[in-house]
Enzyme design. Structure first.
Site, PDB file in Angstrom:
ATOM      1  N   LEU A   9       0.839  -1.200   0.000  1.00 41.97           N
ATOM      2  CA  LEU A   9       0.000   0.000   0.000  1.00 41.97           C
ATOM      3  C   LEU A   9       0.875   1.251   0.000  1.00 41.97           C
ATOM      4  CD1 LEU A   9      -2.701  -1.035   2.615  1.00 41.97           C
ATOM      5  CD2 LEU A   9      -2.702  -1.340   0.133  1.00 41.97           C
ATOM      6  N   ARG A  16       1.190  13.798   7.488  1.00 46.36           N
ATOM      7  CA  ARG A  16       1.914  14.023   8.736  1.00 46.36           C
ATOM      8  C   ARG A  16       3.418  14.234   8.530  1.00 46.36           C
ATOM      9  NH1 ARG A  16      -0.900   8.849  11.516  1.00 46.36           N
ATOM     10  NH2 ARG A  16      -1.145   8.334   9.318  1.00 46.36           N
ATOM     11  N   GLY A  78      -9.014   5.080   2.119  1.00 42.37           N
ATOM     12  CA  GLY A  78      -8.650   4.185   3.217  1.00 42.37           C
ATOM     13  C   GLY A  78      -7.932   2.937   2.727  1.00 42.37           C
ATOM     14  N   THR A  79      -7.306   2.232   3.690  1.00 42.17           N
ATOM     15  CA  THR A  79      -6.489   1.064   3.322  1.00 42.17           C
ATOM     16  C   THR A  79      -7.352  -0.073   2.755  1.00 42.17           C
ATOM     17  OG1 THR A  79      -6.567   0.454   5.681  1.00 42.17           O
ATOM     18  CG2 THR A  79      -4.561   1.506   4.906  1.00 42.17           C
ATOM     19  N   GLY A 102       3.657   0.555   2.575  1.00 38.29           N
ATOM     20  CA  GLY A 102       4.907   1.098   2.034  1.00 38.29           C
ATOM     21  C   GLY A 102       5.642   1.982   3.027  1.00 38.29           C
ATOM     22  N   ASN A 228       5.087   7.638  10.052  1.00 38.22           N
ATOM     23  CA  ASN A 228       4.066   8.604   9.646  1.00 38.22           C
ATOM     24  C   ASN A 228       4.572  10.037   9.712  1.00 38.22           C
ATOM     25  OD1 ASN A 228       2.124   6.595   9.232  1.00 38.22           O
ATOM     26  ND2 ASN A 228       1.590   6.585  11.406  1.00 38.22           N
ATOM     27  N   ASN A 386      41.728  25.013 -16.192  1.00 41.61           N
ATOM     28  CA  ASN A 386      41.060  24.232 -17.247  1.00 41.61           C
ATOM     29  C   ASN A 386      39.937  25.000 -17.944  1.00 41.61           C
ATOM     30  OD1 ASN A 386      39.556  24.267 -14.896  1.00 41.61           O
ATOM     31  ND2 ASN A 386      38.619  22.276 -15.289  1.00 41.61           N
TER      32      ASN A 386
HETATM   33  C1  UD1 Z   1      -2.359   1.633   9.582  1.00 42.98           C
HETATM   34  C2  UD1 Z   1      -3.431   0.696  10.177  1.00 42.98           C
HETATM   35  C3  UD1 Z   1      -3.147   0.512  11.663  1.00 42.98           C
HETATM   36  C4  UD1 Z   1      -1.733  -0.031  11.852  1.00 42.98           C
HETATM   37  C5  UD1 Z   1      -0.684   0.852  11.148  1.00 42.98           C
HETATM   38  C6  UD1 Z   1       0.662   0.138  11.167  1.00 42.98           C
HETATM   39  C7  UD1 Z   1      -5.469   1.081   8.878  1.00 42.98           C
HETATM   40  C8  UD1 Z   1      -6.806   1.730   8.868  1.00 42.98           C
HETATM   41  N1  UD1 Z   1      -4.723   1.283   9.972  1.00 42.98           N
HETATM   42  O1  UD1 Z   1      -2.506   2.894  10.232  1.00 42.98           O
HETATM   43  O2  UD1 Z   1      -4.085  -0.395  12.217  1.00 42.98           O
HETATM   44  O3  UD1 Z   1      -1.442  -0.098  13.246  1.00 42.98           O
HETATM   45  O4  UD1 Z   1      -1.057   1.065   9.781  1.00 42.98           O
HETATM   46  O5  UD1 Z   1       1.679   0.947  10.661  1.00 42.98           O
HETATM   47  O6  UD1 Z   1      -5.118   0.381   7.964  1.00 42.98           O
HETATM   48  N2  UD1 Z   1      -2.782   4.023   2.036  1.00 42.98           N
HETATM   49  C9  UD1 Z   1      -3.277   3.889   0.760  1.00 42.98           C
HETATM   50  N3  UD1 Z   1      -4.519   4.357   0.472  1.00 42.98           N
HETATM   51  C10 UD1 Z   1      -5.302   4.929   1.398  1.00 42.98           C
HETATM   52  C11 UD1 Z   1      -4.810   5.060   2.723  1.00 42.98           C
HETATM   53  C12 UD1 Z   1      -3.551   4.600   3.014  1.00 42.98           C
HETATM   54  O7  UD1 Z   1      -2.589   3.363  -0.122  1.00 42.98           O
HETATM   55  O8  UD1 Z   1      -6.430   5.303   1.051  1.00 42.98           O
HETATM   56  C13 UD1 Z   1      -1.441   3.511   2.341  1.00 42.98           C
HETATM   57  C14 UD1 Z   1      -0.483   4.593   2.840  1.00 42.98           C
HETATM   58  O9  UD1 Z   1       0.255   5.150   1.771  1.00 42.98           O
HETATM   59  C15 UD1 Z   1       0.398   3.813   3.799  1.00 42.98           C
HETATM   60  C16 UD1 Z   1      -0.458   2.643   4.248  1.00 42.98           C
HETATM   61  O10 UD1 Z   1      -1.542   2.577   3.370  1.00 42.98           O
HETATM   62  O11 UD1 Z   1       1.562   3.308   3.145  1.00 42.98           O
HETATM   63  C17 UD1 Z   1      -0.991   2.824   5.679  1.00 42.98           C
HETATM   64  O12 UD1 Z   1      -1.714   4.025   5.753  1.00 42.98           O
HETATM   65  P1  UD1 Z   1      -1.524   5.044   6.937  1.00 42.98           P
HETATM   66  O13 UD1 Z   1      -2.414   6.202   6.705  1.00 42.98           O
HETATM   67  O14 UD1 Z   1      -0.103   5.289   7.201  1.00 42.98           O
HETATM   68  O15 UD1 Z   1      -2.160   4.166   8.143  1.00 42.98           O
HETATM   69  P2  UD1 Z   1      -1.824   4.259   9.681  1.00 42.98           P
HETATM   70  O16 UD1 Z   1      -2.561   5.391  10.274  1.00 42.98           O
HETATM   71  O17 UD1 Z   1      -0.370   4.201   9.915  1.00 42.98           O
HETATM   72 CA    CA Z   2       1.371   4.332   8.665  1.00 41.69          CA
END
Ligand code: UD1
Ligand code: CA
Length: 457
Positions: A9, A16, A78-79, A102, A228, A386
């Site tokens: 992802l 942040r 969202g993830t 990622g 983050n 030079n």
């Molecule tokens: C996420 C998890 C959390 C976990 C943490 C671990 C969720 C909702 N939460 O939180 O439970 O403890 O990771 O590090 O999954 N991304 C996308 N598309 C989106 C949103 C995010 O590709 O729409 C990618 C981001 O680029 C990132 C990853 O997903 O690489 C995680 O997203 P991030 O917003 O960092 O989640 P956390 O708040 O860290």
């Molecule tokens: Ca994260």
């Protein structure tokens, strides 16, 4: 056929981080975070690796190239939504799919392997990789029932006070039964504090369906660190740095102070080399055996052969052959090629120049756009001029020549083997073999002049 797949992802902006650069492209020890993740994933056999890109999609694709397939998530919903975007590639496959973020650059392939094995042995529909965080703030918390089975994962912003006290966190890495994953994703809603489709919600959905969920708790929280913000980035660098330095130590490299020595991911160092304090070695640098890299030296993309001594110097995109030395306080700019046993002393700058075996350039000298043959002695304060303000020109100095101190060699100029350039000369014409060139005003002595000076009168 049962397949093994990985989804990375990487579509988020990383608000942040407060940066113009997309989050997953920030570097840890010289490698972008998303590349760190992919590098480990590549170590285990995968049928498909799919990276979800969104913000900075082109930059991420350019960075990883053909090592991954890509899907675009236009809006960061969202993830859970991000994973769903991979369905055109993965949806119909039998097998297991790992999801990893990622922005978790410290995971090791070994941990991924163990997670896959644990998942496949347990026959669970989903296995979440968890760890115990010294400070769990910001992470999703793993909620277990009284028997220790995982019920669900709750995000920081949705957690109750009691849930916030739980220190077992979701590392953001999971292995799922592939088909069950995509089926469950259709049931995830965005009814939560962030209005997002959370991937971890599929765990709760499986639970409600009465399916078996596994949790594999890893020992080392540091490995699961998510980045983050810039504080986490510096912590991740620190952990990775320690790991890199220790792997060099295991291979026979000595460090005076590994805590303030910064070595990029892909640097290679030979046995019995000593790295002093404050050294930085970056990029694709390769350093041989029995070298010494002295305090505060900085080296970028260089090839340093065996028995080389670098003393407090700055080296870029250059090569130094066996037995050569440089410094203190000297500078190799790109395309300096330093031959065997060449001595470059203090305050010497070399750019786009080849210096052959045994030549000595001891002090305060600039060598640019030049070829110096073997066994030449270059005196103090010599300038290879030079640049005429518009173009760069070449200077050639033949073997065993002697360049006196404070000479200016105005390029283009050719000085043949065994020539002698008198100190203080400004050389504009070619010099033939065995000749001496002297190009300076003759000295006149004025007898008794000292006594005529008004203040001595
Ligand atoms: C996420 C998890 C959390 C976990 C943490 C671990 C969720 C909702 N939460 O939180 O439970 O403890 O990771 O590090 O999954 N991304 C996308 N598309 C989106 C949103 C995010 O590709 O729409 C990618 C981001 O680029 C990132 C990853 O997903 O690489 C995680 O997203 P991030 O917003 O960092 O989640 P956390 O708040 O860290
Ligand atoms: Ca994260």
């Amino acid at each position: 056929m049962s397949t093994r797949n990985t989804i990375i992802l990487a579509a988020g902006k990383g608000t942040r981080m407060k940066s113009d650069l997309y989050k997953v492209l920030h570097q840890v020890c010289g490698k972008t975070m998303v590349d760190c993740v992919l590098t480990q994933v590549e170590k285990i056999n995968m049928d498909n690796i799919v990276t979800v890109v969104g913000y900075g999609a082109e930059a991420v694709e350019e960075q990883l190239g053909k090592r991954s397939q890509y899907v675009l998530q236009k809006q960061q919903l969202g993830t859970g939504d991000a994973v769903k975007k991979t369905s055109p590639i993965l949806n119909d496959l039998e097998g297991s799919t790992m999801v990893v973020s990622g922005d978790t650059p410290l995971f090791k392939a070994d941990t991924f392997n163990k997670l896959f094995d644990y998942h496949e042995d347990s026959k669970a529909v989903a296995t979440v990789l968890t760890s115990k965080a010294p400070n769990p703030f910001g992470y999703g918390r793993v909620i277990r029932d009284s028997e220790g089975n995982v019920n669900k994962i709750v995000e920081q912003k949705d957690a109750s006070e009691a849930e916030k006290k739980i220190d077992e966190i979701n590392t953001g890495v999971y292995v799922f039964d592939n088909k069950a994953l995509f089926a469950a994703l259709n049931m995830v809603n965005n009814d939560n504090a962030q209005g997002e489709y959370y991937l971890p919600d599929v765990i709760g959905i499986f639970k409600e369906q009465g399916k078996k969920i596994g949790a594999y708790q890893m020992d080392d929280f540091n490995e699961s660190m998510g980045v983050n913000d810039r504080i986490a980035l510096s912590n991740a660098n620190k952990v990775m740095q320690r790991r890199i330095n220790e792997s060099h130590m295991a291979n026979g490299v000595s460090f005076v102070n590994p805590d303030n020595t910064y070595i990029d991911f892909d640097v290679k160092i030979g046995q019995d080399t000593l790295i002093e304090a404050g050294v930085q070695i970056h990029g694709e640098t390769e350093i041989g055996s029995h070298c010494k890299v002295g305090a505060n030296s900085e080296i970028h993309d260089c090839k340093i052969h065996d028995n080389v001594n670098v003393i407090s110097s700055y080296l870029q995109e250059s090569e130094m052959l066996e037995g050569s030395d440089i410094g203190p306080y000297s500078h190799l700019r790109p395309k300096a090629f330093i031959g065997k046993n060449v001595h470059l002393g203090n305050f010497v700058e070399v750019k786009k120049a080849k210096i052959d075996e045994g030549t000595k350039v001891g002090h305060l000298t600039y060598v640019g756009n030049a070829h110096l043959g073997k066994d030449i002695n270059v005196g103090c304060g010599v300038i290879f001029a030079n640049y005429d303000g518009k173009n760069k020109h070449e200077t050639n100095v033949g073997d065993a020549s002697f360049i006196g101190s404070n000479a200016n060699l105005i390029a283009p100029v050719n000085i043949e083997d065994h020539s002698f350039i008198a100190a203080g000369s400004t050389i504009t014409d070619n010099v033939k073999q065995y000749d001496m060139a002297i190009a300076r005003q003759r000295q006149t002595n004025k007898a008794g002049y000292y006594k005529k000076l008004p203040y001595n009168g």
